[in-house]
Design a protein around this motif. Sequence first.
Motif, PDB file in Angstrom:
ATOM      1  N   THR A   1       0.855  -1.226  -0.032  1.00 23.22           N
ATOM      2  CA  THR A   1      -0.200   0.029  -0.032  1.00 23.22           C
ATOM      3  C   THR A   1       1.078   1.312  -0.046  1.00 23.22           C
ATOM      4  O   THR A   1       0.422   2.244  -0.597  1.00 23.22           O
ATOM      5  CB  THR A   1      -0.977   0.189   1.297  1.00 23.22           C
ATOM      6  N   PHE A   2       2.063   1.070   0.677  1.00 25.44           N
ATOM      7  CA  PHE A   2       2.924   2.447   0.508  1.00 25.44           C
ATOM      8  C   PHE A   2       3.861   2.402  -0.664  1.00 25.44           C
ATOM      9  O   PHE A   2       4.404   3.357  -1.187  1.00 25.44           O
ATOM     10  CB  PHE A   2       3.875   2.225   1.816  1.00 25.44           C
ATOM     11  N   ALA A   3       4.054   1.320  -1.186  1.00 25.88           N
ATOM     12  CA  ALA A   3       4.970   0.992  -2.366  1.00 25.88           C
ATOM     13  C   ALA A   3       4.556   1.716  -3.484  1.00 25.88           C
ATOM     14  O   ALA A   3       5.368   2.528  -4.086  1.00 25.88           O
ATOM     15  CB  ALA A   3       5.093  -0.449  -2.597  1.00 25.88           C
ATOM     16  N   VAL A   4       3.188   1.763  -3.880  1.00 27.69           N
ATOM     17  CA  VAL A   4       2.843   2.264  -5.194  1.00 27.69           C
ATOM     18  C   VAL A   4       2.911   3.894  -4.949  1.00 27.69           C
ATOM     19  O   VAL A   4       3.533   4.435  -6.014  1.00 27.69           O
ATOM     20  CB  VAL A   4       1.374   1.834  -5.655  1.00 27.69           C
TER      21      VAL A   4
ATOM     22  N   LEU B   1       5.711   8.651  -6.459  1.00 27.97           N
ATOM     23  CA  LEU B   1       6.175  10.108  -6.096  1.00 27.97           C
ATOM     24  C   LEU B   1       7.931  10.337  -6.704  1.00 27.97           C
ATOM     25  O   LEU B   1       8.065  11.200  -7.009  1.00 27.97           O
ATOM     26  CB  LEU B   1       6.277   9.865  -4.367  1.00 27.97           C
ATOM     27  N   VAL B   2       8.451   9.119  -6.385  1.00 26.40           N
ATOM     28  CA  VAL B   2       9.701   9.296  -7.076  1.00 26.40           C
ATOM     29  C   VAL B   2       9.848   9.406  -8.662  1.00 26.40           C
ATOM     30  O   VAL B   2      10.417  10.263  -9.277  1.00 26.40           O
ATOM     31  CB  VAL B   2      10.463   8.007  -6.858  1.00 26.40           C
TER      32      VAL B   2
ATOM     33  N   VAL C   1       8.835  -7.009  -6.982  1.00 20.92           N
ATOM     34  CA  VAL C   1       9.252  -7.222  -5.703  1.00 20.92           C
ATOM     35  C   VAL C   1       8.320  -6.463  -4.607  1.00 20.92           C
ATOM     36  O   VAL C   1       7.641  -6.786  -3.726  1.00 20.92           O
ATOM     37  CB  VAL C   1      10.610  -7.424  -5.216  1.00 20.92           C
ATOM     38  N   LEU C   2       8.344  -4.982  -4.938  1.00 18.55           N
ATOM     39  CA  LEU C   2       7.703  -4.025  -4.113  1.00 18.55           C
ATOM     40  C   LEU C   2       6.274  -4.251  -4.591  1.00 18.55           C
ATOM     41  O   LEU C   2       5.275  -3.999  -3.440  1.00 18.55           O
ATOM     42  CB  LEU C   2       8.338  -2.677  -4.540  1.00 18.55           C
ATOM     43  N   THR C   3       5.746  -4.184  -5.617  1.00 17.19           N
ATOM     44  CA  THR C   3       4.071  -3.969  -5.962  1.00 17.19           C
ATOM     45  C   THR C   3       3.417  -5.088  -6.497  1.00 17.19           C
ATOM     46  O   THR C   3       2.176  -5.142  -6.636  1.00 17.19           O
ATOM     47  CB  THR C   3       3.861  -2.874  -6.755  1.00 17.19           C
TER      48      THR C   3
END
Lengths: 307, 73
Positions: free
Chosen positions: A4-7, A12-13, A146-148
Motif C-alpha cells: 500500500t505504501f510501495a505504489v 512519488l519518485v 518485488v515491491l508491488t
Amino acid sequence: MNSTFAVPAVALVVVATVLVGAFGLRISRTTSDFYVASRTVGPRLNAAAISGEYLSAASFLGIAGLVLVQGPDMLWYPVGYTAGYLVLLLFVAAPLRRSGAYTLPDFAEARLASQAVRRLAGAFVVGVGWLYLLPQLQGAGLTLTVLTGAPDSLGGLIVAVVVTATVAAGGMRSITFVQAFQYWLKLTALLVPALFLVLAWQADGAPRHVFEEPPAFRDQRAVRVDTTLDLKLDRPLTVTVTGTVDGHRHDRPPCASPPAPTASNGAPASPSPRAPPSPPPSAAATAACPPPSPRAARSAPCTRRTA
Amino acid sequence: MRTQLRAALAVFAVLVLLVGPLPLLFAAMPDARRLEWAVLGFGLYAPLVLLARWYVRRAERNERDLVRLVEDR
C-alpha cells in the motif's frame, strides 16, 4: 515492504524525477546545449550526477547480493568501478575535453580522421550501452515486481519512458539535474536505514554468530524450484500417497518407510515441489520435511507396494 | 600535449602500484577478513580520490601554462 505504501512511493519518485527534469529544462538549441549543457554545470553538481549513475540497481543491489553470497572478496567490484573512473579520467575524459569533441565517435574521428573509425566507435558505444542497460532495466523490473507485484516488464518500461522523455526534452542539463537529485535521494534512502540497522544491531549486543549459521526457514514456507534438484535425506522420510504416481496406482492404507539412512538415490527430481506437475498425476503426497517430488516419492521404499 | 600524457601515465602507474599488490597481500593473509573489509570497503577510495584530484590540478596547470606560452608570443 507493504504494497500500500510501495505504489505511492514509486509514483512519488517518478513524478519528482520528471519535475526535476522539467526544472532543468531549457530548450536545447545548439549541439553544445544538448551534449554538455554549454559547459555550465559546476563540478559539485556534475560529481553528484555521476555518483548518481554509480549508485545504480546493478552496482548497489548486485554488490550487496554478491557480498552476502560470496563474502568480502566481492568488494573488488566497486573498487574496480572507481579505479575505472580514474582510468577513464586519465585516458578518455581529459583528452576528450582538450580535443573539444562532444562524443566518443567525434573524438575518434577528430584524432584518426577516419569515417570508418567513427562508425565503429559509435557501434561500440551503442553496444556497451546496450549491455549496461539490460541489467539495469531488469533490475528496475525486478524491484518493482518485488515491491508491488507489478508485471515484470512494467518497471523497465517506466524507467525507459521517463529517461527517454527527460533526455530528449532537456538534453544534458535536465539529465544532470535528475541524476544529481537521484544521487541525494538514493544516498539518503541507503544511509538512513543502514544507520538504523547498525543501531539495532548494536542494541542487540552486536551478535556475529547469526552470519555464520546456515540459512534456515523459521516457519512453514512454499518453495518453488524451477530446475532439477537432488534431495539428500539424512533421516527416513514418511510419505503417504493416495492416487497415482508416475502411472502407478497407490491405495489408501498408509505405510511407514523403513529406516533408511539416505533416501536419496541421486536421481534428478523433477521440479515443482508444491504445485502439481503439469500432467496432473493426481498424487496427494504429504511429507514431514522437504516436500518430495513424485519421483522421490516413488523411490521411497514404501510406495513401491503397488496394488 | 606530452606533459599531459606524462601526468596521465604517472597517475596510472601509481594506481597500478597501489592496487596491484593488494590481491597478493590478501592471499598472503587469508585470515585478515577485517583488513579486507577495511581496505576494499573504505580505505582504498581516499587515495583514488586524491590521485584524481592531483591529476585534475596538474592537467589544468598544464593548460594554463600552454595558454600563457601562446599569449606571450
